[in-house]
Design a protein around this motif. Sequence first.
Motif, PDB file in Angstrom:
ATOM      1  N   LYS A 340       0.841  -1.194   0.000  1.00  0.00           N
ATOM      2  CA  LYS A 340       0.000   0.000   0.000  1.00  0.00           C
ATOM      3  C   LYS A 340       0.878   1.246   0.000  1.00  0.00           C
ATOM      4  N   VAL A 341       0.562   2.189  -0.873  1.00  0.00           N
ATOM      5  CA  VAL A 341       1.305   3.452  -0.887  1.00  0.00           C
ATOM      6  C   VAL A 341       0.871   4.270   0.320  1.00  0.00           C
ATOM      7  N   ARG A 342       1.850   4.651   1.158  1.00  0.00           N
ATOM      8  CA  ARG A 342       1.551   5.384   2.382  1.00  0.00           C
ATOM      9  C   ARG A 342       1.918   6.859   2.284  1.00  0.00           C
ATOM     10  N   SER A 343       2.826   7.180   1.405  1.00  0.00           N
ATOM     11  CA  SER A 343       3.260   8.569   1.294  1.00  0.00           C
ATOM     12  C   SER A 343       3.876   8.792  -0.074  1.00  0.00           C
ATOM     13  N   VAL A 344       3.648   9.977  -0.634  1.00  0.00           N
ATOM     14  CA  VAL A 344       4.268  10.374  -1.900  1.00  0.00           C
ATOM     15  C   VAL A 344       4.866  11.758  -1.695  1.00  0.00           C
ATOM     16  N   ALA A 345       6.152  11.884  -1.944  1.00  0.00           N
ATOM     17  CA  ALA A 345       6.830  13.169  -1.758  1.00  0.00           C
ATOM     18  C   ALA A 345       7.742  13.442  -2.938  1.00  0.00           C
ATOM     19  N   THR A 346       7.966  14.720  -3.203  1.00  0.00           N
ATOM     20  CA  THR A 346       8.854  15.121  -4.295  1.00  0.00           C
ATOM     21  C   THR A 346      10.290  15.146  -3.807  1.00  0.00           C
ATOM     22  N   ILE A 347      11.196  14.607  -4.598  1.00  0.00           N
ATOM     23  CA  ILE A 347      12.617  14.591  -4.247  1.00  0.00           C
ATOM     24  C   ILE A 347      13.197  15.979  -4.513  1.00  0.00           C
ATOM     25  N   ASN A 348      13.533  16.687  -3.445  1.00  0.00           N
ATOM     26  CA  ASN A 348      14.105  18.030  -3.593  1.00  0.00           C
ATOM     27  C   ASN A 348      15.626  18.009  -3.606  1.00  0.00           C
ATOM     28  N   ASP A 349      16.219  17.146  -2.796  1.00  0.00           N
ATOM     29  CA  ASP A 349      17.677  17.041  -2.711  1.00  0.00           C
ATOM     30  C   ASP A 349      18.078  15.578  -2.620  1.00  0.00           C
ATOM     31  N   ALA A 350      19.336  15.333  -2.924  1.00  0.00           N
ATOM     32  CA  ALA A 350      19.873  13.976  -2.803  1.00  0.00           C
ATOM     33  C   ALA A 350      19.971  13.608  -1.325  1.00  0.00           C
ATOM     34  N   ILE A 351      19.554  12.384  -0.983  1.00  0.00           N
ATOM     35  CA  ILE A 351      19.548  11.912   0.408  1.00  0.00           C
ATOM     36  C   ILE A 351      20.405  10.662   0.478  1.00  0.00           C
ATOM     37  N   SER A 352      21.184  10.570   1.569  1.00  0.00           N
ATOM     38  CA  SER A 352      22.047   9.387   1.694  1.00  0.00           C
ATOM     39  C   SER A 352      21.541   8.431   2.776  1.00  0.00           C
ATOM     40  N   SER A 353      22.132   8.487   3.974  1.00  0.00           N
ATOM     41  CA  SER A 353      21.848   7.440   4.959  1.00  0.00           C
ATOM     42  C   SER A 353      20.705   7.755   5.908  1.00  0.00           C
ATOM     43  N   ASN A 354      20.442   9.039   6.214  1.00  0.00           N
ATOM     44  CA  ASN A 354      19.395   9.405   7.163  1.00  0.00           C
ATOM     45  C   ASN A 354      18.129   9.823   6.417  1.00  0.00           C
ATOM     46  N   VAL A 355      17.056   9.064   6.622  1.00  0.00           N
ATOM     47  CA  VAL A 355      15.822   9.270   5.865  1.00  0.00           C
ATOM     48  C   VAL A 355      14.663   9.514   6.827  1.00  0.00           C
TER      49      VAL A 355
END
Length: 568
Positions: A340-355
């Motif tokens: 089930k899709v729980r969240s949809v967000a736009t990628i604004n910046d590159a993300i590494s280990s902390n999400v």
Amino acid sequence: MKNAGRIALVLLVLIVSAVLLYPSIKWYCFVSEDVKNLATGSKEQIRSYSRAKASEDGDALLALGGSAAIPKEYSYLIDEAKDRGYKSSSWDVSSLMGAFKNKSDLYSVIENHYRKEIMDAKALQNRILSLGLDLKGGVSVLLEADVAAFEEKLGHAPSAEEISSAVSQDIEILSSRIDQYGVSEPDIRKQGDNQILIEIPGEADTERVNSFLQGKGSLYFCLVDASLTNKVNSLYQNDPNSFFDENGELVTPSIVPNGKLMLGYYKSDDYSLDVLESLVVLDPTVTLDGSYIESSQQSKDNVTNRPVVNFTLSSEGGRLFYELTSKHKGEPLAVVLDGKVRSVATINDAISSNVQISGFTEKEAQALAITLKSASFPIDLEIVSMTSVGATLGDDAVKTGLMAIVIGFMLVIIFMIAYYSLSGLVADIALLLNLFIMVSLLSALSFTVTLTSIAGLILTLGMAVDANVIIYERIKEELKKGKSAYAALESGFKRAFWTIMDSNVTTIIAALVLSTLGSSSVKGFAITLAIGIASSLFTSLYFSHLVFSLFIKEDTKRFMISFKGGKR
């Protein structure tokens, strides 16, 4: 510390204990059986009941007529009308309806009234002292490994040894999840090569079981095909029925090409049930799953104060997620949990280990954090059956055991008064206070009481009496030396202190070992014993000392006489 400060501390302990015990008292004494039965049912049942009652009560109220007085059972509607700023000198059906937009609005308020009553009771049930399988019974859940999904995951047919090993790992993960969710005293054991049997004390509450079974660990991130998503949702709004088969399952329309995945985007309603909000078309070829997650925790967003889940990826997972987010800036990314899709967000910046992910209620965020923290199941599990089981000891055995406990407890109280006179009465009061504190702490932990934990409780009370006996005998020795009442009291407590501490510290060490290495039933005994020891130290060394300090000032002669009784 002066006596005034000591009295204040004792009163504080009593007040805190009463507050901790209040949920259990409220549940067992003030919640009706009908509400209890509804609270232990599923959320779908609660929703159906609330809506049915709203229709029934709303129709009954309107049938009374415009000039009819409002019956007492509908007084909450008057409170709601007042909260909305509506005033009336005399409330009748006509004036009450003026506070609501329409009939539907009235029915919604009535439904919310019933929903809140039952959902509050459901939440209360998770904060009470409950009885275990041996005393009351519970629910038995049979789980079976999904071998077909496991084969697809491995890429080859699993051997019997691989299946058995994966099921054993599932048992360890289940134990960890159940402990974190507060479902105490479970019995988890392997049955055959590919099945797990779980017996949980309490009512057959499906949400309670799903709370630690949910989240097979299938959390993953997928890029969203925005164009196809818009087209699919347009079709869905025009003809939603065509998107479901006869079993109520989503059907992918022909406009979604092979290689794309269509899932539902769900949000929780007032009953914490998933409600389909829209459809999302995903590109499953570029994904990152939950196997790369090392740790997770639930918290609040600093800006919006909404519940979020923060988790840390492994170095490999961080590298993959950084590549994914850096290549697709400005594109929507979906968080998918258990299909089930729980969240949809736009990628604004590159993300590494902390999400950080959001789109959950507080309970859902907490459940997801626990699920991710305790890892995913090596092999997925399916519920084969869920049935209620009776008390394993039987009603007669339970009644006999409890009667023996009550008789033993009363004999101890009578003996202390007969042997130590007024001092024995003080010891008995301290004993009852000790019992009150213990039960309050166990209630605060939502502890499940079994016969073994009751044994730990009685053993603790026996040790608490023994501590008082040691103190009293020391005081008698000091009085025989010709010391004054006050000097004998202070010296007696001082001399007995280390003797009592030594014996209790060694018992606490044993309790800690048992709680760490023992089985579930042994852990219950150990936890009860450890809490009881801490409580008995307070009542025997602090409360009794305070009472005697006050007692000497009021009547020294009676104090002296109370210790000239029995001989040892």
